[in-house]
Design an enzyme around this catalytic site. Sequence first.
Site, PDB file in Angstrom:
ATOM      1  N   SER A 144       0.839  -1.211   0.000  1.00 20.22           N
ATOM      2  CA  SER A 144       0.000   0.000   0.000  1.00 20.22           C
ATOM      3  C   SER A 144       0.863   1.246   0.000  1.00 20.22           C
ATOM      4  O   SER A 144       2.011   1.220   0.474  1.00 20.22           O
ATOM      5  CB  SER A 144      -0.867   0.011   1.259  1.00 20.22           C
ATOM      6  OG  SER A 144      -1.538   1.245   1.387  1.00 20.22           O
ATOM      7  N   TYR A 157      -2.449  -0.968  11.028  1.00 20.35           N
ATOM      8  CA  TYR A 157      -2.516  -1.397   9.627  1.00 20.35           C
ATOM      9  C   TYR A 157      -1.268  -1.005   8.843  1.00 20.35           C
ATOM     10  O   TYR A 157      -0.684  -1.833   8.139  1.00 20.35           O
ATOM     11  CB  TYR A 157      -3.765  -0.774   8.988  1.00 20.35           C
ATOM     12  CG  TYR A 157      -3.913  -0.961   7.495  1.00 20.35           C
ATOM     13  CD1 TYR A 157      -4.388  -2.161   6.959  1.00 20.35           C
ATOM     14  CD2 TYR A 157      -3.611   0.071   6.605  1.00 20.35           C
ATOM     15  CE1 TYR A 157      -4.544  -2.318   5.583  1.00 20.35           C
ATOM     16  CE2 TYR A 157      -3.767  -0.081   5.235  1.00 20.35           C
ATOM     17  CZ  TYR A 157      -4.230  -1.276   4.731  1.00 20.35           C
ATOM     18  OH  TYR A 157      -4.391  -1.436   3.379  1.00 20.35           O
ATOM     19  N   LYS A 161       1.587  -3.080   6.214  1.00 26.28           N
ATOM     20  CA  LYS A 161       1.825  -2.818   4.792  1.00 26.28           C
ATOM     21  C   LYS A 161       3.298  -2.506   4.543  1.00 26.28           C
ATOM     22  O   LYS A 161       3.853  -2.878   3.508  1.00 26.28           O
ATOM     23  CB  LYS A 161       0.902  -1.684   4.318  1.00 26.28           C
ATOM     24  CG  LYS A 161      -0.561  -2.102   4.291  1.00 26.28           C
ATOM     25  CD  LYS A 161      -0.772  -3.140   3.199  1.00 26.28           C
ATOM     26  CE  LYS A 161      -1.869  -4.122   3.454  1.00 26.28           C
ATOM     27  NZ  LYS A 161      -2.072  -5.091   2.387  1.00 26.28           N
TER      28      LYS A 161
HETATM   29  N1  LIG Z   1      -8.775  -0.301  -1.148  1.00 25.73           N
HETATM   30  C1  LIG Z   1      -7.683   0.434  -0.918  1.00 25.73           C
HETATM   31  O1  LIG Z   1      -7.719   1.674  -0.906  1.00 25.73           O
HETATM   32  C2  LIG Z   1      -6.387  -0.240  -0.687  1.00 25.73           C
HETATM   33  C3  LIG Z   1      -6.277  -1.577  -0.422  1.00 25.73           C
HETATM   34  N2  LIG Z   1      -5.044  -2.140  -0.220  1.00 25.73           N
HETATM   35  C4  LIG Z   1      -4.915  -3.564   0.051  1.00 25.73           C
HETATM   36  O2  LIG Z   1      -5.539  -4.294  -0.981  1.00 25.73           O
HETATM   37  C5  LIG Z   1      -5.870  -5.580  -0.506  1.00 25.73           C
HETATM   38  C6  LIG Z   1      -7.259  -5.929  -0.972  1.00 25.73           C
HETATM   39  O3  LIG Z   1      -8.187  -5.072  -0.365  1.00 25.73           O
HETATM   40  P1  LIG Z   1      -9.428  -4.445  -1.139  1.00 25.73           P
HETATM   41  O4  LIG Z   1      -9.613  -5.120  -2.435  1.00 25.73           O
HETATM   42  O5  LIG Z   1      -9.271  -2.991  -1.108  1.00 25.73           O
HETATM   43  O6  LIG Z   1     -10.632  -4.751  -0.145  1.00 25.73           O
HETATM   44  P2  LIG Z   1     -11.617  -5.993  -0.063  1.00 25.73           P
HETATM   45  O7  LIG Z   1     -12.187  -5.972   1.299  1.00 25.73           O
HETATM   46  O8  LIG Z   1     -12.555  -5.989  -1.200  1.00 25.73           O
HETATM   47  O9  LIG Z   1     -10.653  -7.233  -0.260  1.00 25.73           O
HETATM   48  C7  LIG Z   1      -9.997  -7.883   0.780  1.00 25.73           C
HETATM   49  C8  LIG Z   1     -10.210  -9.355   0.571  1.00 25.73           C
HETATM   50  O10 LIG Z   1      -9.453 -10.087   1.525  1.00 25.73           O
HETATM   51  C9  LIG Z   1     -10.279 -11.098   2.043  1.00 25.73           C
HETATM   52  N3  LIG Z   1      -9.833 -11.475   3.371  1.00 25.73           N
HETATM   53  C10 LIG Z   1      -9.899 -10.743   4.512  1.00 25.73           C
HETATM   54  N4  LIG Z   1      -9.424 -11.447   5.528  1.00 25.73           N
HETATM   55  C11 LIG Z   1      -9.061 -12.645   5.033  1.00 25.73           C
HETATM   56  C12 LIG Z   1      -8.519 -13.809   5.615  1.00 25.73           C
HETATM   57  N5  LIG Z   1      -8.269 -13.878   6.922  1.00 25.73           N
HETATM   58  N6  LIG Z   1      -8.272 -14.878   4.809  1.00 25.73           N
HETATM   59  C13 LIG Z   1      -8.529 -14.818   3.488  1.00 25.73           C
HETATM   60  N7  LIG Z   1      -9.056 -13.740   2.894  1.00 25.73           N
HETATM   61  C14 LIG Z   1      -9.310 -12.667   3.653  1.00 25.73           C
HETATM   62  C15 LIG Z   1     -11.666 -10.474   2.082  1.00 25.73           C
HETATM   63  O11 LIG Z   1     -12.676 -11.467   2.193  1.00 25.73           O
HETATM   64  C16 LIG Z   1     -11.685  -9.737   0.774  1.00 25.73           C
HETATM   65  O12 LIG Z   1     -12.114 -10.548  -0.287  1.00 25.73           O
HETATM   66  C17 LIG Z   1      -5.705  -5.525   1.005  1.00 25.73           C
HETATM   67  O13 LIG Z   1      -4.487  -6.176   1.361  1.00 25.73           O
HETATM   68  C18 LIG Z   1      -5.594  -4.044   1.300  1.00 25.73           C
HETATM   69  O14 LIG Z   1      -4.816  -3.784   2.442  1.00 25.73           O
HETATM   70  C19 LIG Z   1      -3.906  -1.423  -0.287  1.00 25.73           C
HETATM   71  C20 LIG Z   1      -3.974  -0.091  -0.540  1.00 25.73           C
HETATM   72  C21 LIG Z   1      -5.197   0.610  -0.752  1.00 25.73           C
HETATM   73  C1  LIG Z   2      -8.410   0.978   3.522  1.00 28.61           C
HETATM   74  C2  LIG Z   2      -7.877   2.348   3.231  1.00 28.61           C
HETATM   75  O1  LIG Z   2      -8.818   3.149   2.631  1.00 28.61           O
HETATM   76  C3  LIG Z   2      -6.756   2.305   2.282  1.00 28.61           C
HETATM   77  O2  LIG Z   2      -5.893   1.265   2.640  1.00 28.61           O
HETATM   78  C4  LIG Z   2      -4.709   1.622   2.242  1.00 28.61           C
HETATM   79  O3  LIG Z   2      -3.776   0.896   2.319  1.00 28.61           O
HETATM   80  C5  LIG Z   2      -4.709   3.005   1.689  1.00 28.61           C
HETATM   81  O4  LIG Z   2      -3.650   3.751   2.124  1.00 28.61           O
HETATM   82  C6  LIG Z   2      -5.983   3.553   2.146  1.00 28.61           C
HETATM   83  O5  LIG Z   2      -5.826   4.201   3.402  1.00 28.61           O
END
Ligand SMILES: NC(=O)C1=CN([C@@H]2O[C@H](COP(=O)(O)OP(=O)(O)OC[C@H]3O[C@@H](n4cnc5c(N)ncnc54)[C@H](O)[C@@H]3O)[C@@H](O)[C@H]2O)C=CC1
Ligand SMILES: C[C@H](O)[C@@H]1OC(=O)[C@H](O)[C@@H]1O
Length: 254
Positions: A144, A157, A161
């Site tokens: 991230s 968090y 990351k």
């Molecule tokens: N949305 C954002 O702004 C950002 C997201 N990220 C990272 O991207 C990755 C994906 O997140 P998003 O797609 O944004 O959200 P999201 O909530 O749609 O995806 C996260 C996924 O991880 C799964 N998950 C959660 N805990 C779990 C576990 N214990 N075992 C297996 N699966 C699990 C969830 O069920 C979900 O499908 C995360 O690692 C998040 O930290 C990084 C930077 C920014």
């Molecule tokens: C979940 C937050 O919106 C998201 O997660 C990250 O890693 C980004 O920096 C945002 O804060």
Amino acid sequence: MKLLEGKTVLVTGASTGIGRAAAIGAAQHGADVAINYANSDGPAASCVAEIEALGQRAIAVKGDVADPQTAQDFVTRAVDAFGKVDVMVSNAGICPFHAFLDMPVDVVERTFKVNLHGAYFMVQAAAQQMVKQGHGGSIVAVSSISALVGGEFQTHYTPTKAGVHSLMQSTAIALGKHGIRCNSVLPGTILTEINKDDLADVEKRTYMERRTPLGRLGAPEDLAGPIVFLASDMAAYVTGAALLVDGGMYVNLQ
Ligand SMILES: NC(=O)C1=CN([C@@H]2O[C@H](COP(=O)(O)OP(=O)(O)OC[C@H]3O[C@@H](n4cnc5c(N)ncnc54)[C@H](O)[C@@H]3O)[C@@H](O)[C@H]2O)C=CC1
Ligand SMILES: C[C@H](O)[C@@H]1OC(=O)[C@H](O)[C@@H]1O
């Protein structure tokens, strides 16, 4: 041009958001895909159906990435189905926003376990299989922008990351001799389930949009191209790298 023709790609946390977009993106580029998912079966089944509609094979394997055994099971199931592992996208993560001074211990421990321990054991299990196969591979971790900057309600968090980013640097060194490349993507603010509640605050959302030189927050699909690129042979000499995918948010100080 299809960049992942004949490859087997594994993606964790792939039933929604960035993981799902990465899984679909890999299939669009000719890969067979194994997805890990945590909770409800419906979104995972629909992701599998979407990949199959693209003419690729797909399986969904349920499991909590915080449990190290999940990583072993996921890799074993993928090898049983497709014969090998070429790419691991370690994506699963949580971000339960909370103030620092009264942060509950269990929230800290769970966030560390899912985001950092989960990534560690997934990357290790994939690497063990890739080394056994003997023809290299590619690992892409979803870190991230928060590896580089802080967040008032993300004190539990952002260290995870930064840890994932650091993990890719160290595994790039440990695995280079085996032809396994390790890189991370650093998304900015991407509109997904993880921040739906946080960005319901209009003032905060507007601030984040204004801070982004490209003028909009990201969509999960904005990550698919960078992840596919790093996974593919187009990035054959890229390892230990971290690719910001943030619309320019990080560099926009003033
Ligand atoms: N949305 C954002 O702004 C950002 C997201 N990220 C990272 O991207 C990755 C994906 O997140 P998003 O797609 O944004 O959200 P999201 O909530 O749609 O995806 C996260 C996924 O991880 C799964 N998950 C959660 N805990 C779990 C576990 N214990 N075992 C297996 N699966 C699990 C969830 O069920 C979900 O499908 C995360 O690692 C998040 O930290 C990084 C930077 C920014
Ligand atoms: C979940 C937050 O919106 C998201 O997660 C990250 O890693 C980004 O920096 C945002 O804060």
